[in-house]
Design a protein around this motif. Structure first.
Motif, PDB file in Angstrom:
ATOM      1  N   GLU A  66       0.852  -1.186   0.000  1.00 63.99           N
ATOM      2  CA  GLU A  66       0.000   0.000   0.000  1.00 63.99           C
ATOM      3  C   GLU A  66       0.890   1.239   0.000  1.00 63.99           C
ATOM      4  O   GLU A  66       1.743   1.401   0.861  1.00 63.99           O
ATOM      5  N   ILE A  67       0.693   2.088  -0.976  1.00 64.48           N
ATOM      6  CA  ILE A  67       1.527   3.267  -1.166  1.00 64.48           C
ATOM      7  C   ILE A  67       0.898   4.471  -0.464  1.00 64.48           C
ATOM      8  O   ILE A  67      -0.298   4.720  -0.598  1.00 64.48           O
ATOM      9  N   SER A  68       1.711   5.189   0.273  1.00 61.50           N
ATOM     10  CA  SER A  68       1.267   6.442   0.892  1.00 61.50           C
ATOM     11  C   SER A  68       2.242   7.541   0.476  1.00 61.50           C
ATOM     12  O   SER A  68       3.161   7.309  -0.312  1.00 61.50           O
ATOM     13  N   THR A  69       2.049   8.733   1.017  1.00 63.10           N
ATOM     14  CA  THR A  69       2.910   9.858   0.663  1.00 63.10           C
ATOM     15  C   THR A  69       3.561  10.428   1.916  1.00 63.10           C
ATOM     16  O   THR A  69       2.905  10.537   2.959  1.00 63.10           O
ATOM     17  N   PRO A  70       4.849  10.772   1.855  1.00 63.68           N
ATOM     18  CA  PRO A  70       5.502  11.375   3.025  1.00 63.68           C
ATOM     19  C   PRO A  70       5.130  12.828   3.231  1.00 63.68           C
ATOM     20  O   PRO A  70       5.395  13.397   4.287  1.00 63.68           O
ATOM     21  N   VAL A  71       4.521  13.438   2.218  1.00 64.72           N
ATOM     22  CA  VAL A  71       4.157  14.859   2.276  1.00 64.72           C
ATOM     23  C   VAL A  71       2.679  14.992   1.913  1.00 64.72           C
ATOM     24  O   VAL A  71       2.252  14.523   0.859  1.00 64.72           O
TER      25      VAL A  71
END
Length: 329
Positions: A66-71
């Protein structure tokens, strides 16, 4: 006037009889047994004399990532589509960052200024070093006052310090440029592996939080070979042996079967999350998760699909006998 009495004597009884007949016909039709629904398939059957049955869930070999975003921020561009094959490092989507881009350009514009200060300090330092060297090589030391000699030496030291400061300022400015570039790069979310985009909920204009999102922004996985994560009830976990053959069938069509290859066991027995809704199923059930695999395309299976799995296992009496032998040694 004569028609009305005739209607009362003849018409009303006829209407009543017709209504009763219609009611009887409807009741008769409703009491007839309905045709049995056509069965699309038969229940799965084990191919082993002794086995462990479990529910399996298809996933990418190496897990669904599952891909998320650091920003956090607004998504301004999506680079892929669902089902696309991506390489490790390929961009998936980007978070808007015009403020960071403007900051980067401003910081890059400062670099030539600091480089110019270095050149200026280097030129002045070279001149003062020549003046000091000339003073030091005078044959007649009386030609130059002690104050002037000290001044020339001080100028060299001052501009050595200014040159060092200018170089430090340039290094700091370059570090700020790299910081801005890193901030921009972090806004481009990339695939961590070679694989396929299994799910994509990142949409241009939507807000993506840096924390946990309500829905996964994107999911990737390597589906060259599919894995089946099997829940083995804790009551049967003691019977499981690593490497035993297993066979699975697609939920809803037990004719579509495939032989599985053992991959690994996750030794932590965890609470069961995927409940089937059976009246005999306990909500406090714990399961041992075992992972098998099979080649993608062998049967029409998709990531996230459920399978009925049978794993070959020794008979309970045989297992208990082994346990008794081991305890007696």
């Amino acid at each position: 006037m004569k028609i009305f009495p005739f209607f009362l004597k003849v018409g009303l009884p006829m209407l009543a009889v017709g209504g009763v007949a219609a009611a009887l016909a409807v009741a008769s039709k409703g009491s007839q047994p309905s045709a049995a629904a056509e069965v699309s398939g038969h229940p799965p059957a084990a191919t082993y004399s002794s086995y462990i049955a479990g529910a399996g869930l298809v996933e990418a070999l190496g897990r669904n990532i599952e891909i998320s975003t650091p920003v956090g921020g607004i998504i301004d561009k999506v680079f892929v589509q669902v089902g696309a094959h991506v390489s490790a490092g390929a961009p998936l989507f980007r978070i808007e960052g015009r403020d960071k881009l403007a900051e980067l350009k401003a910081r890059e514009a400062n670099i030539p200024l600091y480089e110019a200060k270095i050149q200026e300090a280097e030129a002045a330092l070279a001149d003062y070093r020549v003046q000091l060297k000339t003073a030091e090589t005078l044959v007649d030391k009386r030609a130059l006052s002690a104050e002037e000699f000290s001044k020339r030496r001080a100028n060299v030291a001052i501009y050595e310090s200014k040159l060092a400061q200018a170089k430090a300022d340039l290094a700091n400015a370059q570090a700020q440029v790299e910081e801005s570039r890193t901030d921009l790069e972090r806004r481009v979310v990339r695939s961590p592996i070679d694989g396929e985009v299994l799910e994509l909920n990142a949409l241009p204009g939507a807000y993506a939080a840096a924390s946990v999102n309500d829905t996964v922004l994107a999911m990737v996985g390597n589906v060259d070979r599919l894995a089946v994560r099997i829940d083995i009830d804790e009551n049967d976990a003691w019977r499981f042996e690593r490497g035993r053959p297993a066979r699975a069938s697609i939920r809803g069509n037990s004719d579509l079967t495939v032989d599985l290859t053992f991959e690994y066991v996750e030794p932590y027995v965890r609470p069961k999350k995927s409940l089937t809704g059976s009246s005999t199923e306990r909500t406090d059930t714990r399961v041992l998760q075992v992972v098998y695999s099979f080649p993608n395309g062998k049967i029409p299976a998709y990531v996230g699909q459920q399978m009925d799995v049978f794993i070959s296992a020794p008979a309970a009496a045989e297992t208990k006998g082994r346990a008794a032998e081991a305890s007696g040694r």
